[in-house]
Scaffold this motif. Structure first.
Motif, short mmCIF file in Angstrom:
data_model
loop_
_atom_site.label_atom_id
_atom_site.label_comp_id
_atom_site.label_asym_id
_atom_site.label_seq_id
_atom_site.Cartn_x
_atom_site.Cartn_y
_atom_site.Cartn_z
N PRO A 21 23.93 96.08 31.10
CA PRO A 21 23.32 96.52 32.23
C PRO A 21 24.05 97.75 32.80
O PRO A 21 23.61 98.44 33.41
CB PRO A 21 23.18 95.27 33.05
N THR A 24 23.36 101.34 31.68
CA THR A 24 22.21 101.74 31.67
C THR A 24 22.15 103.13 32.54
O THR A 24 22.71 102.96 33.76
CB THR A 24 21.11 100.77 32.12
N LEU A 122 12.47 100.59 34.44
CA LEU A 122 12.86 99.17 34.72
C LEU A 122 12.68 98.35 33.33
O LEU A 122 13.07 97.38 33.30
CB LEU A 122 11.94 98.62 35.91
N PRO A 127 18.48 97.50 35.44
CA PRO A 127 18.48 96.74 36.51
C PRO A 127 17.93 97.37 37.77
O PRO A 127 18.35 98.61 38.08
CB PRO A 127 19.90 96.04 36.55
N ARG A 128 17.45 97.01 38.65
CA ARG A 128 16.90 97.49 39.83
C ARG A 128 18.15 98.18 40.70
O ARG A 128 18.03 99.25 41.09
CB ARG A 128 15.80 96.54 40.87
N ARG A 130 21.08 98.81 39.63
CA ARG A 130 21.58 99.93 38.67
C ARG A 130 20.89 101.26 39.02
O ARG A 130 21.31 102.28 39.17
CB ARG A 130 21.69 99.54 37.56
N ALA A 286 14.30 95.51 45.94
CA ALA A 286 14.63 94.16 45.18
C ALA A 286 13.50 93.28 44.87
O ALA A 286 13.23 92.41 44.22
CB ALA A 286 15.92 93.40 45.51
#
Length: 292
Positions: A21, A24, A122, A127-128, A130, A286
């Motif tokens: 993760p 990315t 996404l 990941p949000r 990130r 989030a």
């Protein structure tokens, strides 16, 4: 408990081999992608052209000094390349440099939603948190680059037009070229920190809307509102809590002996507002349903 009544086993989440993760949407990839966009190139062209426009304006209008009783950096704009660079910062810090910050930070998430590519990013999966960190870091890097571009070009253009020399202080005295360069770097750093409020507003709005122009325009509008409120002297000491109240505190660096108190207060106010706005952006994104 029989087999018929036993609860189903909990699903097992497996990560694909090699998936990390934290790797990315790397900074380099996002930076190159944003630099190549036309709005980035157009903004760079506007900032690079401003010094040339001012040189032409001074050539047509004559000496910029002696127009009124107030003594400002504008009065010494043609004294040297260092003075010209300081003058370009003086005339642009209040509004022009707000535009690239609002543009780069307000166009982060909203543009992806507008292109209907946000949900695919996404689903990559990125990941949000990130995604937000990568976008925000690149936006702030481009904003800082914009603030460096203007004085660097202005210093080169001003030196070619008015010669290399010390930075003459409007109130008297001068700073040698080496000291002037160090002071200008401090000024640029402070201008960047003071614009973090606009960056926070734009970034937060970008997570709330699918319209990038709405996020950019909203941040610019709220920044202007802050400037208007700062002009209302009836607010008294309440203006000390407005980031706009300290936006020109960097002028204390263009003195024989620099004064740090105003810049420290201004930086503290800006960072405090920015941290709250960035936190709101991360918290809201989030929990947001991504449909575009």
């Amino acid at each position: 408990m029989t087999a018929e009544t036993a609860p189903p086993p909990a699903p097992v989440t497996e990560l694909a081999d090699g998936y990390r993760p934290g790797r990315t949407l790397p900074f380099r990839v996002e930076l190159i992608r944003q630099v190549k966009r036309r709005r980035t190139l157009a903004m760079a062209a506007v900032l690079a052209l401003l010094p040339f426009i001012l040189v032409i304006a001074f050539a047509i209008g004559g000496d910029p000094g002696g127009r009124n009783g107030a003594v400002t950096l504008m009065d010494t704009a043609t004294a040297s390349g260092a003075n010209f660079a300081a003058t370009c910062l003086f005339v642009s810090a209040g509004f022009l440099l707000v535009i690239p910050v609002a543009l780069f930070c307000g166009d982060t998430i909203a543009s992806e939603a507008n292109w209907s590519s946000l949900r695919y990013l996404l689903a990559a999966p990125v990941p949000r948190a990130r995604l937000l960190w990568s976008k925000l870091t690149v936006a702030l890097a481009l904003s800082l680059a914009a603030m460096l571009l203007l004085p660097v070009v202005a210093l080169a253009v001003g030196t070619a037009a008015y010669g290399w020399g010390p930075l003459e202080i409007p109130t008297g005295g001068a700073l040698d070229a080496g000291t002037a360069a160090q002071r200008l770097l401090v000024v640029i750093a402070y201008v960047f920190v003071s614009q973090l409020v606009t960056a926070g507003l734009a970034f937060w709005l970008s997570t709330k809307t699918d319209n990038p122009l709405g996020a950019v325009g909203g941040a610019v509008f709220l920044t202007i509102v802050g400037n208007v409120l700062d002009a209302v002297t009836a607010l008294g000491d309440w203006r000390d809590f407005l980031p706009a109240h300290w936006q020109f505190a960097w002028a204390d660096m263009i003195q024989p002996q620099p004064e740090w108190s105003g810049m420290i207060q201004g930086a503290s106010v800006s960072v405090a507002y920015a941290l709250v706005l960035f936190a709101l952006a991360f918290r809201g994104f989030a929990r947001k349903d991504i449909v575009s």
